[in-house]
Design a protein around this motif. Structure first.
Motif, PDB file in Angstrom:
ATOM      1  N   MET A   1       0.855  -0.979   0.112  1.00 22.87           N
ATOM      2  CA  MET A   1       0.132   0.076  -0.022  1.00 22.87           C
ATOM      3  C   MET A   1       0.784   1.141  -0.022  1.00 22.87           C
ATOM      4  SD  MET A   1      -2.847   0.953   2.802  1.00 22.87           S
ATOM      5  CE  MET A   1      -3.684   2.557   2.810  1.00 22.87           C
ATOM      6  N   ASN A   2       0.361   2.339  -0.715  1.00 25.62           N
ATOM      7  CA  ASN A   2       1.055   3.510  -0.781  1.00 25.62           C
ATOM      8  C   ASN A   2       0.591   4.511  -0.096  1.00 25.62           C
ATOM      9  OD1 ASN A   2       3.167   2.315  -2.376  1.00 25.62           O
ATOM     10  ND2 ASN A   2       2.267   3.035  -4.072  1.00 25.62           N
ATOM     11  N   CYS A   3       1.103   5.661   0.529  1.00 26.03           N
ATOM     12  CA  CYS A   3       0.657   6.593   1.328  1.00 26.03           C
ATOM     13  C   CYS A   3       0.056   7.674   0.105  1.00 26.03           C
ATOM     14  CB  CYS A   3       1.759   7.625   2.001  1.00 26.03           C
ATOM     15  SG  CYS A   3       1.245   9.165   2.557  1.00 26.03           S
ATOM     16  N   PRO A   4      -1.221   8.315   0.448  1.00 18.27           N
ATOM     17  CA  PRO A   4      -1.875   8.776  -0.609  1.00 18.27           C
ATOM     18  C   PRO A   4      -1.354  10.187  -0.738  1.00 18.27           C
ATOM     19  CG  PRO A   4      -3.335   8.625   1.514  1.00 18.27           C
ATOM     20  CD  PRO A   4      -2.092   7.712   1.664  1.00 18.27           C
ATOM     21  N   TYR A   5      -0.552  10.794   0.198  1.00 10.25           N
ATOM     22  CA  TYR A   5       0.143  11.986   0.204  1.00 10.25           C
ATOM     23  C   TYR A   5       1.222  12.222  -0.314  1.00 10.25           C
ATOM     24  CZ  TYR A   5      -3.805  12.862   3.552  1.00 10.25           C
ATOM     25  OH  TYR A   5      -4.989  12.853   4.004  1.00 10.25           O
ATOM     26  N   CYS A   6       2.357  11.104   0.033  1.00 10.96           N
ATOM     27  CA  CYS A   6       3.576  11.303  -0.540  1.00 10.96           C
ATOM     28  C   CYS A   6       4.129  10.238  -1.254  1.00 10.96           C
ATOM     29  CB  CYS A   6       4.670  11.606   0.496  1.00 10.96           C
ATOM     30  SG  CYS A   6       4.758   9.857   1.709  1.00 10.96           S
TER      31      CYS A   6
END
Length: 145
Positions: A1-6
């Motif tokens: 999963m990836n951070c939606p911000y960075c």
């Protein structure tokens, strides 16, 4: 999963991104439309800090420094400032008097410009510690106390 911000990779059950520190919120599973939602509204996402702006209360403008009327005594105060400046330069060789002479000369310039009040106490201190003539000129020019 990836951070939606960075976009940094984070764990599936992480509450915060280890790269940027943003709080990760999970979207709840879709609820049937027949049910009414009774949960509290979602908290707003952390936004980057905006520069602070001036807030006006009751449409009041920020305070500006008071200007004092110098129409009748401008010449006397200018002469006092010039004499203070010359005394400061003249006694500059003694070094120690500069500790009070420089601030007093700067303040006398503010008095001449009308941004500082001409008080009796300051005029007497000028008379005693800086320049006899400029102190007398400041007293003759009139004071605001």
């Amino acid at each position: 999963m990836n951070c939606p911000y960075c976009g940094a990779e984070i764990l599936e059950n992480a509450s915060f991104c280890v790269s940027c520190g943003a709080q990760i919120t999970r979207e709840p599973a879709a609820q049937p439309q027949a049910q009414t939602q009774t949960t509290a509204p979602a908290q707003p996402q952390a936004q980057p800090e905006q520069p602070q702006t001036t807030v006006y209360i009751n449409n009041a403008q920020p305070a500006t420094p008071a200007l004092y009327d110098r129409t009748n005594s401008g010449g006397l105060l200018l002469a006092a400032f010039i004499l203070n400046l010359l005394a400061t330069i003249g006694f500059g060789v003694l070094i120690v008097p500069l500790a009070w002479m420089i601030p007093m000369t700067v303040r006398s310039y503010g008095i001449y410009k009308g941004t500082k009040p001409n008080t009796t106490g300051f005029a007497v201190c000028t008379l005693i510690f800086l320049n006899l003539i400029s102190g007398i000129l400041m007293l003759v020019a009139g004071t605001e106390d």
